[in-house]
Design an enzyme around this catalytic site. Structure first.
Site, mmCIF file in Angstrom:
data_model
loop_
_atom_site.group_PDB
_atom_site.id
_atom_site.type_symbol
_atom_site.label_atom_id
_atom_site.label_comp_id
_atom_site.label_asym_id
_atom_site.label_seq_id
_atom_site.Cartn_x
_atom_site.Cartn_y
_atom_site.Cartn_z
ATOM 1 N N TYR A 161 3.233 16.797 73.795
ATOM 2 C CA TYR A 161 2.119 16.270 72.992
ATOM 3 C C TYR A 161 2.612 15.161 72.066
ATOM 4 C CZ TYR A 161 -1.245 16.093 69.114
ATOM 5 O OH TYR A 161 -2.110 15.665 68.132
ATOM 6 N N GLY A 189 -15.137 16.201 68.519
ATOM 7 C CA GLY A 189 -13.994 16.931 67.947
ATOM 8 C C GLY A 189 -14.190 17.153 66.455
ATOM 9 N N ALA A 242 -8.423 12.787 71.713
ATOM 10 C CA ALA A 242 -7.049 13.023 72.139
ATOM 11 C C ALA A 242 -7.000 14.306 72.946
ATOM 12 C CB ALA A 242 -6.112 13.151 70.933
ATOM 13 N N TYR A 243 -5.975 14.410 73.762
ATOM 14 C CA TYR A 243 -5.622 15.696 74.371
ATOM 15 C C TYR A 243 -4.840 16.416 73.281
ATOM 16 C CZ TYR A 243 -3.429 19.106 77.457
ATOM 17 O OH TYR A 243 -3.010 20.274 78.039
ATOM 18 N N THR A 244 -5.398 17.503 72.716
ATOM 19 C CA THR A 244 -4.793 18.112 71.516
ATOM 20 C C THR A 244 -4.253 19.536 71.746
ATOM 21 O OG1 THR A 244 -6.994 18.823 70.813
ATOM 22 C CG2 THR A 244 -6.167 16.783 69.849
ATOM 23 N N THR A 276 -0.099 11.416 64.796
ATOM 24 C CA THR A 276 0.316 12.729 64.308
ATOM 25 C C THR A 276 1.737 12.773 63.747
ATOM 26 O OG1 THR A 276 0.798 14.980 65.092
ATOM 27 C CG2 THR A 276 0.963 13.253 66.707
ATOM 28 N N ASP A 282 -15.226 8.501 78.933
ATOM 29 C CA ASP A 282 -13.902 9.098 79.113
ATOM 30 C C ASP A 282 -12.890 7.956 78.985
ATOM 31 O OD1 ASP A 282 -11.512 10.116 80.013
ATOM 32 O OD2 ASP A 282 -12.358 11.107 81.776
ATOM 33 N N ILE A 283 -12.064 7.998 77.944
ATOM 34 C CA ILE A 283 -11.173 6.848 77.707
ATOM 35 C C ILE A 283 -10.117 6.682 78.807
ATOM 36 C CG2 ILE A 283 -11.526 6.679 75.211
ATOM 37 C CD1 ILE A 283 -8.852 8.180 74.823
HETATM 38 N N1 LIG Z 1 -5.824 18.907 64.663
HETATM 39 C C1 LIG Z 1 -4.695 18.593 64.058
HETATM 40 O O1 LIG Z 1 -4.070 19.429 63.369
HETATM 41 C C2 LIG Z 1 -4.145 17.193 64.138
HETATM 42 C C3 LIG Z 1 -2.925 16.913 63.489
HETATM 43 C C4 LIG Z 1 -2.419 15.605 63.562
HETATM 44 C C5 LIG Z 1 -3.096 14.626 64.266
HETATM 45 N N2 LIG Z 1 -4.255 14.944 64.901
HETATM 46 C C6 LIG Z 1 -4.938 13.870 65.655
HETATM 47 O O2 LIG Z 1 -6.216 13.679 65.069
HETATM 48 C C7 LIG Z 1 -7.148 13.248 66.066
HETATM 49 C C8 LIG Z 1 -8.382 14.125 66.024
HETATM 50 O O3 LIG Z 1 -7.995 15.471 66.253
HETATM 51 P P1 LIG Z 1 -9.040 16.678 66.221
HETATM 52 O O4 LIG Z 1 -8.353 17.811 65.562
HETATM 53 O O5 LIG Z 1 -10.357 16.219 65.757
HETATM 54 O O6 LIG Z 1 -9.111 16.980 67.796
HETATM 55 P P2 LIG Z 1 -10.172 17.826 68.627
HETATM 56 O O7 LIG Z 1 -11.023 18.632 67.716
HETATM 57 O O8 LIG Z 1 -9.395 18.496 69.703
HETATM 58 O O9 LIG Z 1 -11.095 16.688 69.266
HETATM 59 C C9 LIG Z 1 -10.614 15.811 70.237
HETATM 60 C C10 LIG Z 1 -11.825 15.215 70.923
HETATM 61 O O10 LIG Z 1 -11.376 14.292 71.907
HETATM 62 C C11 LIG Z 1 -12.192 14.434 73.029
HETATM 63 N N3 LIG Z 1 -11.450 13.934 74.196
HETATM 64 C C12 LIG Z 1 -10.356 14.466 74.784
HETATM 65 N N4 LIG Z 1 -9.972 13.689 75.817
HETATM 66 C C13 LIG Z 1 -10.852 12.662 75.879
HETATM 67 C C14 LIG Z 1 -11.012 11.556 76.736
HETATM 68 N N5 LIG Z 1 -10.187 11.350 77.779
HETATM 69 N N6 LIG Z 1 -12.032 10.681 76.519
HETATM 70 C C15 LIG Z 1 -12.891 10.868 75.481
HETATM 71 N N7 LIG Z 1 -12.813 11.917 74.644
HETATM 72 C C16 LIG Z 1 -11.799 12.807 74.849
HETATM 73 C C17 LIG Z 1 -12.488 15.916 73.110
HETATM 74 O O11 LIG Z 1 -13.637 16.121 73.912
HETATM 75 P P3 LIG Z 1 -14.177 17.616 74.244
HETATM 76 O O12 LIG Z 1 -14.761 18.122 72.938
HETATM 77 O O13 LIG Z 1 -15.233 17.394 75.266
HETATM 78 O O14 LIG Z 1 -12.983 18.364 74.712
HETATM 79 C C18 LIG Z 1 -12.706 16.238 71.647
HETATM 80 O O15 LIG Z 1 -14.059 16.032 71.293
HETATM 81 C C19 LIG Z 1 -6.383 13.281 67.381
HETATM 82 O O16 LIG Z 1 -5.863 11.991 67.642
HETATM 83 C C20 LIG Z 1 -5.199 14.204 67.109
HETATM 84 O O17 LIG Z 1 -4.105 13.913 67.928
HETATM 85 C C21 LIG Z 1 -4.809 16.191 64.857
#
Ligand SMILES: NC(=O)c1ccc[n+]([C@@H]2O[C@H](COP(=O)([O-])OP(=O)(O)OC[C@H]3O[C@@H](n4cnc5c(N)ncnc54)[C@H](OP(=O)(O)O)[C@@H]3O)[C@@H](O)[C@H]2O)c1
Length: 296
Positions: free
Chosen positions: A127, A10, A62-64, A103, A38-39
């Protein structure tokens, strides 16, 4: 220190890998993709921990898909709650420290001053509810050495995000309407990753903290800044008209908090770091993007 990054593919996971070598400690990174770890699969998590025995675990997985989650509640809770519980249980069994990312969407956005970590969470979306359930699963897991870091509006040169979407649309269209009545703080994942390393490697950080860049903005302000900065460094050639619109004019399946500014005072104090305004960080990210030939 042997460190497992979960969600390594991610945007935050990639920034954590890119910044690991800048820490003072020697980090031995393990960064499996979803196919390998896979968590949601507790057996796989347990056998992965038994094989690699990490001392530190950073959960950036995370599931995002915020809007899709409204239709896929079970999947969102599986990753964002049950997955966290599985990691916490494995960390407990192996005496590993767990850093978990959450988040601003755990809040309902009715505040008018920044949310403190102890403020009451009341999510508006599936979410947000699943992420709050993940926090609670960790807090009640019996694991003692953990950190929950809430952040917001994350972007990076890796992966897909608002900045990259805006750049694409600004290159294609003559005008754009962007929501002006949702307020938050844009956060460059690279700087967040550096802060995560600092907090992860200092066991005085325990419990719940907030982290974003400094300042506040609406999505409209953010889009205007993206255009100005991108024109300045040649990532965009021609300015387009950007119009502020109301959330009601851009309906989405998931309801988002109107106000999602997080109070970072305690984090900044304990880290002894000077906050940097989000616009400075945006400039850095766009420069990084420009150097990688503007690859969107
Ligand atoms: N993006 C935002 O604006 C934002 C804001 C606030 C908080 N956050 C939090 O910050 C964290 C990182 O976000 P991000 O933006 O980097 O998210 P991201 O780019 O969507 O990456 C999430 C990663 O998690 C992996 N994943 C999903 N389900 C999984 C599972 N069951 N087991 C193992 N891996 C899994 C995905 O794999 P695939 O690549 O194979 O799909 C992806 O690589 C998350 O906790 C999110 O909730 C994000």
């Amino acid at each position: 220190m042997r460190t497992l990054i979960v969600g390594a593919n991610g945007q935050l996971g990639q920034e954590l890998q890119a910044t690991a070598s800048q820490t003072k400690n020697h980090i031995e990174l393990i960064a499996p993709k979803l196919e390998r770890l896979d968590i949601c699969n507790q057996t796989q998590v347990d056998s992965y921990f038994a094989e690699f025995k990490p001392a530190l675990v950073i959960n950036a997985a995370a599931y995002t898909a915020v809007d899709q989650a409204e239709q896929e509640s079970e999947l969102a809770f599986e990753s964002n709650r049950d997955g966290v519980a599985n990691l916490a249980s494995a960390c407990k069994a192996h005496q590993a420290r767990l850093i978990h990312i959450s988040t601003d969407f755990v809040f309902d956005g009715r505040a008018s001053v920044p949310y403190k970590p102890a403020d009451i969470a009341k999510p508006l979306s599936v979410y947000g509810s699943s992420k709050l359930a993940g926090e609670e699963a960790l807090q009640t897991s019996g694991l003692e050495d953990y950190l929950i870091l809430r952040t917001a509006w994350v972007y990076s040169s890796f992966g897909g995000n608002f900045v990259k979407t805006m750049l694409k649309l600004m290159a294609q269209r003559d005008s754009l309407g962007v929501v002006a009545d949702q307020i938050g703080t844009p956060t460059y994942a690279r700087e967040f990753a550096k802060a995560i390393w600092a907090m992860a490697l200092n066991t005085e950080f325990q419990g719940l903290y907030h982290w974003t860049d400094a300042g506040v903005a609406s999505w409209y302000d953010f889009a205007v800044a993206i255009q100005e900065e991108a024109l300045e460094i040649g990532l965009l050639k021609i300015p387009i008209q950007i119009n502020p619109i109301a959330t009601a004019a851009y309906p989405t399946p998931a309801q988002r908090p109107a106000y999602g500014v997080l109070d970072k005072t305690d984090t900044w104090d304990q880290l002894n770091c000077a906050p940097t305004h989000w616009r400075v960080r945006l400039r850095e990210m766009l420069n990084t993007l420009a150097k990688s030939s503007g690859n969107l």
